[in-house]
Design a protein around this motif. Structure first.
Motif, PDB file in Angstrom:
ATOM      1  N   HIS A  52       0.816  -1.222   0.000  1.00  0.00           N
ATOM      2  CA  HIS A  52       0.000   0.000   0.000  1.00  0.00           C
ATOM      3  C   HIS A  52       0.845   1.265   0.000  1.00  0.00           C
ATOM      4  N   LEU A  53       2.141   1.121   0.309  1.00  0.00           N
ATOM      5  CA  LEU A  53       3.038   2.278   0.292  1.00  0.00           C
ATOM      6  C   LEU A  53       3.820   2.378  -1.015  1.00  0.00           C
ATOM      7  N   ALA A  54       3.376   1.678  -2.042  1.00  0.00           N
ATOM      8  CA  ALA A  54       4.023   1.795  -3.352  1.00  0.00           C
ATOM      9  C   ALA A  54       3.902   3.227  -3.843  1.00  0.00           C
ATOM     10  N   THR A  91      -1.880  11.583   0.062  1.00  0.00           N
ATOM     11  CA  THR A  91      -1.569  11.250  -1.329  1.00  0.00           C
ATOM     12  C   THR A  91      -0.081  11.086  -1.590  1.00  0.00           C
ATOM     13  N   GLY A  92       0.763  11.485  -0.623  1.00  0.00           N
ATOM     14  CA  GLY A  92       2.201  11.460  -0.867  1.00  0.00           C
ATOM     15  C   GLY A  92       2.969  10.943   0.338  1.00  0.00           C
ATOM     16  N   ALA A 108      -6.485   3.749  -1.375  1.00  0.00           N
ATOM     17  CA  ALA A 108      -6.378   2.374  -0.874  1.00  0.00           C
ATOM     18  C   ALA A 108      -5.648   2.341   0.460  1.00  0.00           C
ATOM     19  N   LEU A 109      -4.590   3.153   0.598  1.00  0.00           N
ATOM     20  CA  LEU A 109      -3.878   3.220   1.868  1.00  0.00           C
ATOM     21  C   LEU A 109      -4.769   3.825   2.952  1.00  0.00           C
ATOM     22  N   THR A 110      -5.518   4.861   2.605  1.00  0.00           N
ATOM     23  CA  THR A 110      -6.438   5.476   3.568  1.00  0.00           C
ATOM     24  C   THR A 110      -7.449   4.457   4.072  1.00  0.00           C
TER      25      THR A 110
END
Length: 272
Positions: A52-54, A91-92, A108-110
């Protein structure tokens, strides 16, 4: 230096050696506060977090001015802190290289964080989405209120800024120049032109969000370019009454004057 640019491979390499990742819903200078919500990630969940951190390799070439949050603290086998990253605007990612980097899938990470109890990012994203929707509705109302023949160039002037601020600024300058040329083309009479601009400029005063947007200021710039004497004349003069179907002056069309409830036309001493 190219070897210091952010890449997904660098993120994964750090996390592959991690035994514990602590995520705190705060900026780095506040992570020690005991009343903050935090998530401890271990085992297979670390690999899931890595996916998810890609990020977009190469980064943005810039750094956000805010401190960022949540804070992601990566710990190695001996418990030492091996990396400290922050999310920016959900977003970053910052901290993996010499600049910030866009997440490949911020939403997706959120969602991943919210499913594990860190819901603040999700709340902020929902709030930002509402604000963006309101801002877009306001922008569309401004475009729709543009004087006849100006809607297309008004849309260009009101385009929101992107990440490349310099490019957006150049595009805005070009759009404002085209707006100035177009309004003089469609409204060659200075008094009519100024009245059209004044009516358009008044739109922002009816907005509940208040404040001036960059596109509101574009109209004010056009007014500032007009002669002050002509602006005063436009404000003071009465538009000529348009004739009605009989060819006589239409008294009800006389603006800025009192309405004659008696029905007597003062210009003819009779009834309209």
């Amino acid at each position: 230096m190219t070897e210091d640019v952010p890449t997904t491979a660098r993120v994964q390499d750090v996390l592959n050696r991690a035994t514990r990742v602590v995520i705190v819903e705060a900026s780095p200078d506040k992570v020690d506060s005991t009343d903050l919500t935090r998530l401890v990630v271990t085992g297979d969940d670390i690999a899931d977090l890595a996916r998810h951190l890609a990020i977009v390799d190469g980064g943005t070439g810039d750094r956000c001015r805010c401190n960022g949050w949540p804070t992601i603290m990566v710990h190695g086998p001996d418990g030492e802190l091996t990396a400290c990253w922050t999310l920016h605007h959900q977003t970053g990612l910052r901290g993996i290289g010499n600049c910030d980097a866009d997440l490949r899938d911020g939403p997706a990470l959120t969602e991943w964080l919210a499913q594990r109890g860190l819901t603040r990012s999700q709340d902020v994203q929902e709030m930002l989405a509402e604000e963006e929707a309101e801002a877009e509705q306001r922008r569309m109302r401004w475009i729709q209120a543009a004087p006849a023949g100006l809607a297309d160039v008004a849309a260009d002037v009101s385009q929101p800024p992107g990440r490349d601020y310099e490019a957006w600024s150049r595009q805005l300058d070009d759009a404002r120049d085209r707006l100035a040329a177009r309004i003089r083309q469609h409204y060659p009479d200075a008094i009519e032109r100024i009245r059209a601009l004044l009516a358009w400029a008044g739109i922002c005063s009816r907005e509940s969000t208040g404040g001036w947007k960059w596109y509101d200021m574009a109209v004010m710039r056009q007014l500032h370019d007009e002669s002050p004497d002509l602006v005063l004349a436009a404000l003071a003069a009465h538009p000529r009454a348009r004739p009605n179907s009989t060819g006589r002056p239409n008294c009800s069309a006389l603006s800025n004057g009192p309405r004659h409830t008696t029905g007597i036309c003062p210009s003819r001493r009779g009834r309209c």
